[in-house]
Design a protein around this motif. Sequence first.
Motif, short mmCIF file in Angstrom:
data_model
loop_
_atom_site.label_atom_id
_atom_site.label_comp_id
_atom_site.label_asym_id
_atom_site.label_seq_id
_atom_site.Cartn_x
_atom_site.Cartn_y
_atom_site.Cartn_z
N VAL A 131 -44.21 29.84 43.05
CA VAL A 131 -45.63 29.81 42.73
C VAL A 131 -46.38 28.84 43.63
CG1 VAL A 131 -47.28 29.07 40.95
CG2 VAL A 131 -45.39 30.61 40.35
N ALA A 132 -45.79 27.66 43.85
CA ALA A 132 -46.44 26.65 44.68
C ALA A 132 -46.73 27.16 46.08
CB ALA A 132 -45.57 25.39 44.75
N ALA A 133 -45.80 27.93 46.64
CA ALA A 133 -45.98 28.44 48.00
C ALA A 133 -46.97 29.59 48.06
CB ALA A 133 -44.63 28.88 48.57
N ALA A 134 -47.17 30.28 46.94
CA ALA A 134 -48.00 31.49 46.94
C ALA A 134 -49.48 31.23 46.70
CB ALA A 134 -47.48 32.47 45.88
N GLY A 135 -49.88 29.99 46.48
CA GLY A 135 -51.28 29.71 46.19
C GLY A 135 -52.07 29.28 47.42
N ARG A 136 -53.29 29.77 47.54
CA ARG A 136 -54.17 29.26 48.59
C ARG A 136 -54.54 27.81 48.31
NH1 ARG A 136 -56.25 34.65 47.93
NH2 ARG A 136 -55.92 35.89 49.84
N VAL A 137 -54.77 27.52 47.04
CA VAL A 137 -54.97 26.14 46.59
C VAL A 137 -53.94 25.88 45.50
CG1 VAL A 137 -56.51 24.49 45.46
CG2 VAL A 137 -57.44 26.15 47.10
N THR A 138 -52.99 25.00 45.78
CA THR A 138 -51.93 24.71 44.82
C THR A 138 -52.17 23.36 44.17
OG1 THR A 138 -50.29 26.09 45.91
CG2 THR A 138 -49.45 24.28 44.56
N ILE A 139 -52.16 23.38 42.84
CA ILE A 139 -52.40 22.19 42.03
C ILE A 139 -51.09 21.81 41.35
CG2 ILE A 139 -53.65 21.26 40.05
CD1 ILE A 139 -55.86 23.40 40.73
N ALA A 140 -50.61 20.62 41.63
CA ALA A 140 -49.33 20.17 41.09
C ALA A 140 -49.54 19.00 40.14
CB ALA A 140 -48.38 19.76 42.21
N GLU A 141 -49.09 19.16 38.91
CA GLU A 141 -49.04 18.03 38.00
C GLU A 141 -47.61 17.50 38.01
OE1 GLU A 141 -48.52 19.54 33.56
OE2 GLU A 141 -50.29 20.48 34.46
N VAL A 142 -47.46 16.19 38.03
CA VAL A 142 -46.13 15.60 38.15
C VAL A 142 -45.91 14.60 37.02
CG1 VAL A 142 -46.07 15.94 40.64
CG2 VAL A 142 -46.90 13.77 39.71
N GLU A 143 -44.66 14.49 36.61
CA GLU A 143 -44.32 13.52 35.58
C GLU A 143 -44.35 12.10 36.14
OE1 GLU A 143 -40.82 14.49 33.32
OE2 GLU A 143 -41.18 16.64 33.56
N GLU A 144 -44.02 11.98 37.42
CA GLU A 144 -44.01 10.66 38.06
C GLU A 144 -44.55 10.78 39.47
OE1 GLU A 144 -40.89 7.05 39.23
OE2 GLU A 144 -40.19 8.78 38.06
N LEU A 145 -45.62 10.03 39.76
CA LEU A 145 -46.20 10.00 41.10
C LEU A 145 -45.67 8.77 41.82
CD1 LEU A 145 -48.23 11.41 43.00
CD2 LEU A 145 -50.00 9.92 42.06
N PHE A 183 -55.46 30.30 43.22
CA PHE A 183 -54.99 29.00 42.78
C PHE A 183 -53.59 29.14 42.21
CE2 PHE A 183 -59.58 28.72 42.56
CZ PHE A 183 -59.87 27.43 43.03
N ALA A 184 -52.76 28.14 42.43
CA ALA A 184 -51.44 28.08 41.83
C ALA A 184 -51.33 26.79 41.03
CB ALA A 184 -50.35 28.12 42.91
N LEU A 185 -50.76 26.89 39.83
CA LEU A 185 -50.57 25.74 38.96
C LEU A 185 -49.08 25.53 38.73
CD1 LEU A 185 -53.23 26.59 36.19
CD2 LEU A 185 -53.59 25.40 38.35
N VAL A 186 -48.57 24.34 39.04
CA VAL A 186 -47.15 24.06 38.87
C VAL A 186 -46.96 22.68 38.25
CG1 VAL A 186 -46.50 25.51 40.84
CG2 VAL A 186 -46.86 23.05 41.18
N ARG A 187 -45.76 22.48 37.71
CA ARG A 187 -45.40 21.16 37.17
C ARG A 187 -44.09 20.73 37.81
NH1 ARG A 187 -46.88 18.01 32.60
NH2 ARG A 187 -45.29 16.50 32.01
N ALA A 188 -44.06 19.49 38.27
CA ALA A 188 -42.86 18.95 38.91
C ALA A 188 -42.44 17.66 38.23
CB ALA A 188 -43.12 18.70 40.40
N TRP A 189 -41.21 17.27 38.48
CA TRP A 189 -40.68 16.03 37.95
C TRP A 189 -41.27 14.83 38.69
CZ3 TRP A 189 -35.35 13.83 39.55
CH2 TRP A 189 -35.05 12.68 38.81
#
Length: 236
Positions: free
Chosen positions: A183-197, A156-162
């Motif tokens: 990190v985002a590219a290196a995860g089999r399952v990447t979870i992204a939290e974003v400030e604005e969707l 799993f990869a955990l990242v935060r984006a704008w």
Amino acid sequence: MTTVATGKVVASAAEAVGDIGDGALLAVGGFGLCGIPTASIAALRDQGAGGLTVVSNNCGIDDAGLGLLLANGQIATMVASYVGENKTFEQLFLSGELDVELVPQGTLAERLRAGGAGVPAFYTPAGAGTLVAEGKETRAFGGVEHLLEHAIVADFALVRAWKGDPLGNLVYRRTARNFNPLVAAAGRVTIAEVEELVGVGELDGDHVHTPGVFVQRVFQAPPAEKRIERRTVASR
């Protein structure tokens, strides 16, 4: 207009990290306290998965970032390039309760990049002739000794984006970009939290840092506290 259903948007951080199990290998974005996935880390602390191996530039501080998981006894092994701001980390390491692999920062970045690019290993001169080289294959190029370093592919990869969209396309803001794209590219399952969707099509494709093909889950996170890792003032 055609609506695209992707199934990537989840309602909360708790839902996003719900299936991270004991013993998982995690890659976590951020640099110090900048660009760290605060909501995902807090949700994982509450979820309780243990025996984790965590790959990140550092382990946060005692009461923020990955320091929360460390203090909660959830991290068994830490792979990082810098660990100097966390007293809990120091105590656990010296007592033998935490396994630590220190990696030169550029090597760590390249191991993550290689994992995302499908490159299994690479040679680098960084660390040759030092303790970092112990147990590693070496080879000389142009008369200079190089170490064989293996790529990192995380469960799993955990990242935060704008900003992010329902397709998982991500844009990072200024220095918060740091380790997050790797990190985002290196995860089999990447979870992204974003400030604005935002809606599909609202992001300029030329400005996307992480294409949605690398992201499996995305959610809008609450505003994060803007903290200063080490305050330095000029003497007068």
